[in-house]
Scaffold this active site. Structure first.
Site: not given
Ligand code: FES
Ligand code: FES
Lengths: 160, 784
Positions: B219, B366-367, B735
């Protein structure tokens, strides 16, 4: 061992280790990397291909040898003459994919579903896709896409 | 001038994704799709023990396996100075291959290189490792006692990794003491795993001139380049990192994993390309997990519901190495967002982290880092307080919300919230779901003994890491970047330092540039993930792409426009000051008939530029002045079967405010995906260990992720409060649904069970847990 498998209309004759899984046969021996692998337990459905015209099979759960003499359709064989298959078009139209990793398996499972049930309800679509995991979309748009494709195919049954 | 080629209004439209034709035809390029001549496969030998001394490793049998080319162990790496890997925030280091002992089950012990996938696996089986089991520490509370020291390699002889705190402890304690109402609840946000559908993997190869080309599921490709250089000593110019198509990341593909280092070492040592693709089991057992926070939440309030103090004390389980992919200066990241959407006059938060014999990690799934945990704590806490006060949770929230006119709002724990309208977002949600009617239905059902629950979560998120003052990875500040080149015929190429893993950058970036320049988004090519071509950036996670790279992109496009203005002046034969950008083209001020399109200017930039600099390009680096603060109001409606404990999510509405929307179709897709993961975390997904340190959820038959059958139907809506400091007002959305929804689900279940006296239930809220909660509550009622 020798296997002879027709994939997307092309006959492949290959010498493979007996333990070669169909998924890796397609990816590495035929160079068709559209069929993905996402698990080791036959759980995710990334690897689904269609055997003999209408059977969705998990290519990670079959040896290439078991497909000997059979016909396989993979995601690469869906579009015909440069035209997207209605399922492909519908996944695009309905935003039925994000990272795209589950997409080939989703398309091929749906393809087999529509062969057996040309007009499935939302519930039937969800049930049929329960062996295909998607971590990105939350499935809502995938269900919509399959329904759109079903409608398109029914309106123009000449397409496959 | 010629026909008008101007394209108007590319922003805010549901443009179909430009990347999709590739994916729907099986033409994606994922790491495992790559193959190079002479390529070897790598397999890892992993420890069956959670904690054991390594008495010896015998590779002789493995070397006899046909096809096996080489085996490396921790000792080999140590001798080469590559035994350890720094963790991203620089507070710890991690073994690449076990040295002396193993610290968690499935830890990497040796790497086997072979001619085929099968031979590599056979070779790994044949490596014989002699283990002497050691006592296991499987939870942070045992770890705390320091009876077994897990990391003798560290200077501090304790399992305690860090203590972090923020806020005014004394004032908060006093306020809690003095409060008229007070609640206290222990909540465990269990360990879970992002499990992107594509596992992690890489192909390492050195070219004839000794330059490393490293394809990897990353990523953050630029960070990898720098990290690989720092770890291996290879000069950074000799490293080329490429992140091709990524099959989902969700934070799992941020850290650098031992397998990557081994593949590079193998490729270097053997002189052939090496591919390593982890199995699902390897993914779930050894790569970055998330959460594992035991939180004690206390809230004080006046009798009328006005909140007076918040205190959260957390015990965190970080596993064997502190490999948290935390890009901030604070060990607990952005946990300070725990005051949420409310005006607390005082607050205090502290986190104590401990080593255990469990997989390392602690990634932001996812945050933004630790925001999901914080959001859960406050949103669950507010519901418990409402119960204590006998007040409608909606009313309690309304009463304590930060008001629209208070923005920019300085939170008591140190953030400055950029913008928001919490009341409005909540009202939209209540109206849309028909809250009053639901309450009425619930009252009727309760009268009949039926269990129906309504759960609210009105969260505030903090994303877009981040301002260089507070954020870095290995010292590299968390800016991002964009580069735009417009070609003579009016098409162009865009590159950023971000990296899409399904977010649709190829589409949304094109939309931003097209909007700023009046060009056709279909002819703006977006390329990311190649460190040879993309400007340096910190990658995509923490919803940072739009707040950082997206901002850089809009600013780069404006730079292009400024350069284009000079050429437009030349073409229009007026002074630059007489040219204005209006209606997506340049025109002579006050004379709309005299205008040139961007396409015409682009051509002139290469053919007729006058005295101006030729070409039409711009690069922009952007250090955000602040984070962005998306917020939302989520409502879940559930029915609970009293006899079986089964929970059915009947409805779920998410009203998000992520500022300006670039592509509503993509935003909705992101919300659907995030809600599904939030649903998964609330009801299904958990990485459990038994008391002996065995991982119990090592594949998709035990680690349950939702299928199409369980996943509810999602309803979505939006309010739009632009971010004042972002060039186009966007905040990021990927997110929010994962951050905000777990509390809504759990609040709904607890609300359903509240007539029985249930006040809290731990995630994942399985049927079994619900059934037990009902049984215990009924038994208690029977006694009283
Ligand atoms: S790869 Fe997961 S089911 Fe085949
Ligand atoms: S689109 Fe990413 S897993 Fe389905």
């Amino acid at each position: 061992m020798k296997v002879s498998i027709k994939v997307n209309g092309v006959q492949y004759e290959k010498d493979v280790e007996p333990r070669t899984l169909l998924a890796y046969f397609l990816r590495e021996d035929c160079g068709l990397t559209g069929t993905h692998v996402g698990c080791d337990t036959s759980s995710c459905g990334c690897c689904v291909v269609v055997m003999d015209g209408d059977r969705a099979v998990k290519a990670c759960t079959m040896f290439a040898a078991q497909a000997d003499g059979h016909e396989i359709l993979t995601v690469e064989g869906l579009a015909q003459g440069g035209a997207l298959h209605p399922l492909q078009q519908a996944f695009w139209d309905q935003h039925g994919l994000q990272c795209g990793y589950c997409t080939p398996g989703m398309l091929m499972t749906s393809y087999a579903l529509l062969k057996h049930k040309p007009n499935p309800s939302d519930g039937e679509i969800r049930e049929e896709l329960a062996g295909n995991l998607c971590r990105c979309t939350g499935y809502n748009n995938i269900v919509k896409a399959v329904r759109q494709a079903a409608e398109t195919l029914q309106a123009a049954p000449a397409t496959k | 001038m010629s026909t008008d080629t101007t394209i108007k209004g590319s922003l805010g439209v549901p443009m179909k994704r430009k990347e999709d034709p590739r994916f729907i035809q099986g033409k994606g390029n994922y790491v495992d799709d790559l193959s190079f001549p002479g390529m070897l496969y790598m397999a890892l030998v992993r420890s069956p023990y959670p904690h054991a001394e390594i008495a010896g490793i015998d590779i002789s049998e493995a070397m006899k396996v046909p096809g096996v080319v080489a085996v490396i162990t921790g000792k080999d790496l140590e001798a080469a100075g590559l035994g350890w890997l720094p963790t991203f925030h620089g507070l710890d280091k991690q073994m690449v291959l076990a040295i002396g002992k193993v610290l968690f089950q499935y830890q990497e012990v040796a790497a086997v290189f072979a001619e085929s996938r099968g031979a590599a696996a056979d070779g790994a089986e044949a490596v014989q490792v002699d283990y002497n089991p050691l006592p296991v520490v499987a939870d942070p509370f045992t770890s705390k006692k320091d009876e077994v020291l897990l990391r003798p390699d560290r200077e501090a002889k304790t399992n305690h990794i860090y203590h972090w705190e923020v806020g005014d402890r004394d004032r908060t304690d006093q306020a809690l003491q003095a409060s008229e109402k007070r609640i206290r609840q222990r909540m465990w946000f269990p360990r879970c795993h992002p499990a992107p559908l594509e596992p992690c993997g890489c192909v390492a190869q050195f070219d004839k001139m000794g330059r490393l080309h490293f394809h990897v599921t990353s990523q953050a490709p630029h960070v990898y380049r720098t990290a690989v250089s720092l770890v291996t000593g290879i000069p950074e110019d000799k490293i080329h990192v490429i992140s091709p198509d990524i099959g989902g990341g969700f934070g799992n593909k941020v850290p650098v994993y031992p397998g990557y280092v081994c593949a590079i070492v193998g490729a270097l040592k053997i002189g052939r390309p090496v591919k390593w693709i982890e199995s699902r089991t390897e993914n779930l057992t050894s790569t970055g997990f998330a959460r594992d926070y035991h939180m004690d939440v206390e809230i004080g309030a006046k009798a009328d519901g006005t909140v007076t103090a918040l205190k959260v004390s957390t015990t965190a389980d970080h596993g064997a190495f502190d490999a948290a992919a935390d890009p901030s200066k604070y060990p607990a990241g952005m946990f300070g967002i725990v005051t949420g959407s409310y005006t607390f006059p005082t607050a205090h938060a502290e986190v104590d982290a401990f080593f255990t014999n469990k997989a390392p990690g602690g990634i932001a799934y996812r945050c933004s880092f630790r925001v999901t945990e914080a959001s859960f704590a406050i949103e669950r806490g507010m519901d418990i307080l409402a119960d204590e006060l006998g007040m409608d949770p909606v009313e309690l929230r309304r009463k304590n919300f930060v008001k629209k006119e208070q923005f920019p709002f300085p939170s008591v724990l140190g953030f400055t919230y950029d913008s928001g309208d919490y009341h409005k977002t909540l009202e939209v949600a209540l109206e849309k779901i028909g809250y009053q009617a639901l309450l009425k239905e619930q009252a009727e059902k309760r009268a009949k003994g039926e269990l129906m629950g309504i759960g609210i979560s009105t969260f505030t998120e903090v994303v877009g890491a981040g301002p260089s003052k507070h954020f870095d990875i290995l010292g590299i500040k968390m800016f991002d970047s964009a580069e735009i080149r417009i070609h003579p015929t009016g098409s162009g190429i865009v590159r950023t330092g971000a990296k899409s893993q399904g977010q649709g950058h190829e589409t949304t970036w094109a939309q931003i540039v097209a909007e700023e320049l009046g060009l056709d988004p279909q002819n703006i090519l977006v390329e990311e993930g190649d460190t040879d071509t993309a400007p340096y950036g910190l990658g995509t996670y923490a919803s940072r792409s739009t707040p950082t790279a997206g901002a850089a992109l809009a600013m780069a496009a404006r730079r292009v426009r400024e350069r284009a203005r000079k050429i437009a002046a030349h073409l229009l034969e007026v002074g630059e000051g007489d040219v204005e950008w209006k209606d997506y083209k340049f025109q002579v001020k006050g004379v709309p008939a005299k205008s040139v399109t961007m396409k015409e200017v682009a051509f002139a930039a290469y053919t007729n530029m006058g005295q101006n600099e030729p070409g039409l390009e711009a690069t922009q680096y952007y250090d955000p002045p602040n984070m962005t603060f998306p917020h939302g109001a989520y409502i879940a409606v559930v029915d609970v079967d009293r006899d079986t404990g089964e929970v059915k999510v009947r409805r779920f509405l998410a009203v998000d405010d992520c500022g300006t929307i670039i592509n509503p179709m993509i935003v909705e897709g992101q919300v659907h995906g995030g809600l599904t993961e939030g649903f998964a975390i609330a009801f299904m997904q958990e990485i459990q260990y038994d008391k002996d340190g065995n991982n119990l959820n090592t594949n998709f038959t035990d680690y349950l992720v939702p299928t199409s059958l369980e996943t509810p139907h999602w309803e979505t809506a939006h309010t739009v409060t632009p971010s004042p400091h972002h060039p186009i007002g966007a905040k990021g959305v990927g997110e929010s649904p994962n951050v905000g929804s777990p509390a809504a689900f759990v609040n709904a279940v607890v609300d359903a069970l509240s007539p029985l006296g249930v006040r809290h239930i731990e995630m994942p809220v399985t049927r079994d847990k619900v059934w037990r909660a009902i049984r215990d509550a009924e038994a208690k009622k029977g006694q009283s």
